[in-house]
Design a protein around this motif. Structure first.
Motif, short mmCIF file in Angstrom:
data_model
loop_
_atom_site.label_atom_id
_atom_site.label_comp_id
_atom_site.label_asym_id
_atom_site.label_seq_id
_atom_site.Cartn_x
_atom_site.Cartn_y
_atom_site.Cartn_z
N TYR A 1 0.83 -1.19 0.00
CA TYR A 1 0.00 0.00 0.00
C TYR A 1 0.87 1.25 0.00
N VAL A 2 0.64 2.10 -0.97
CA VAL A 2 1.32 3.38 -1.04
C VAL A 2 0.24 4.44 -1.18
N ASP A 3 0.23 5.36 -0.22
CA ASP A 3 -0.75 6.44 -0.28
C ASP A 3 -0.36 7.37 -1.43
N PRO A 4 -1.25 7.59 -2.38
CA PRO A 4 -0.90 8.40 -3.54
C PRO A 4 -0.77 9.90 -3.23
N ASP A 5 -1.27 10.34 -2.09
CA ASP A 5 -1.23 11.77 -1.76
C ASP A 5 0.04 12.08 -0.96
N PRO A 6 0.97 12.87 -1.52
CA PRO A 6 2.21 13.18 -0.81
C PRO A 6 1.97 13.97 0.48
N ILE B 1 5.42 12.08 8.35
CA ILE B 1 6.78 12.49 8.71
C ILE B 1 6.74 13.56 9.80
N ALA B 2 5.86 14.52 9.65
CA ALA B 2 5.77 15.63 10.60
C ALA B 2 5.38 15.16 12.00
N LYS B 3 4.61 14.11 12.09
CA LYS B 3 4.16 13.59 13.40
C LYS B 3 5.31 12.98 14.22
N LEU B 4 6.41 12.64 13.57
CA LEU B 4 7.48 11.93 14.26
C LEU B 4 8.19 12.79 15.31
N SER B 5 8.46 14.06 14.98
CA SER B 5 9.13 14.94 15.94
C SER B 5 9.09 16.37 15.38
N PRO B 6 9.41 17.36 16.22
CA PRO B 6 9.46 18.74 15.71
C PRO B 6 10.48 18.92 14.59
N CYS C 1 11.37 16.63 12.46
CA CYS C 1 10.77 15.99 11.28
C CYS C 1 9.68 16.88 10.69
N ALA C 2 8.98 17.63 11.53
CA ALA C 2 7.97 18.57 11.02
C ALA C 2 8.64 19.65 10.17
N GLN C 3 9.79 20.14 10.63
CA GLN C 3 10.53 21.13 9.84
C GLN C 3 10.99 20.51 8.52
N LEU C 4 11.45 19.26 8.57
CA LEU C 4 11.88 18.56 7.36
C LEU C 4 10.71 18.41 6.39
N LEU D 1 10.59 19.82 2.61
CA LEU D 1 10.33 18.96 1.46
C LEU D 1 9.13 19.47 0.65
N ALA D 2 8.10 19.93 1.34
CA ALA D 2 6.92 20.49 0.66
C ALA D 2 7.31 21.73 -0.14
N ARG D 3 8.15 22.58 0.45
CA ARG D 3 8.58 23.81 -0.24
C ARG D 3 9.39 23.46 -1.48
N ILE D 4 10.35 22.53 -1.34
CA ILE D 4 11.23 22.15 -2.45
C ILE D 4 10.42 21.55 -3.60
#
Length: 188
Positions: free
Chosen positions: A137-142, A149-154, A156-159, A163-166
């Motif tokens: 299963y791969v969620d098609p929505d990035p 990823i953001a839920k893992l740690s602060p 990771c939220a910055q990361l 990634l969204a900006r890039i």
């Protein structure tokens, strides 16, 4: 059985059968009887080929008693399990459902060791199925992936934000992390 006649060990090799016989604590006669039964022989044929002697009625009685012994029952169950293990790599082998059916039969064995090994094999098959389904299963929505990823740690939220900006993805970790809190408030 004379040494002049080659004994037919069937699908498994002589060494494999002898190893299983040690595990089942089977005598030489019971080993050969079980091999013959595994090849599809009747009780009388199996007893005669295994080396039981006497009149036909004596051999028939010996075969009937031999098939009910704990060592023969255990040996046949162990042989089925071993053949199921070997068939995984054989293209002409039973498919996954047939292997499940065979293991299900072994799980009903009178020998608790055979039962446990069959149940363990069935559990491993189920675990492997679940792992394959989860990996497939791969969620098609990035955005959902970035939210995970953001839920893992602060950090990771910055990361995730970077990634969204890039990649020019409309995503904000603050908004993504706030969504579960809002849905929990609604539920309460």
């Amino acid at each position: 059985m004379t040494d002049e006649v080659e004994f037919d060990w069937g699908e498994l090799s002589e060494d494999e059968w002898r190893g299983l016989a040690r595990e089942a604590r089977a005598s030489e006669l019971h080993l050969r009887f079980a091999v013959c039964k595994d090849r599809g022989c009747s009780d009388v044929e199996a007893a005669a080929q295994a080396g039981y002697t006497g009149t036909r009625d004596v051999i028939k009685g010996s075969g009937h008693r031999a098939k009910k012994t704990r060592s023969v029952i255990t040996l046949l169950a162990l042989a089925e399990r071993r053949k199921a293990e070997l068939s995984i790599t054989d293209p002409s082998a039973p498919n996954r459902e047939e292997r499940r059916r065979l293991l299900g039969k072994l799980a009903k064995s009178r020998d608790p060791r055979v039962q446990q090994q069959a149940i363990d094999a069935l559990n491993r098959m189920e675990d492997a199925d679940r792992a394959v389904q989860a990996a497939a299963y791969v969620d098609p929505d990035p955005r959902n992936t970035l939210a995970e990823i953001a839920k893992l740690s602060p950090l990771c939220a910055q990361l995730a934000d970077e990634l969204a900006r890039i990649h020019k993805i409309d995503f904000s970790s603050k908004a993504a992390l706030a969504r579960p809190a809002e849905s929990e408030e609604v539920a309460a």
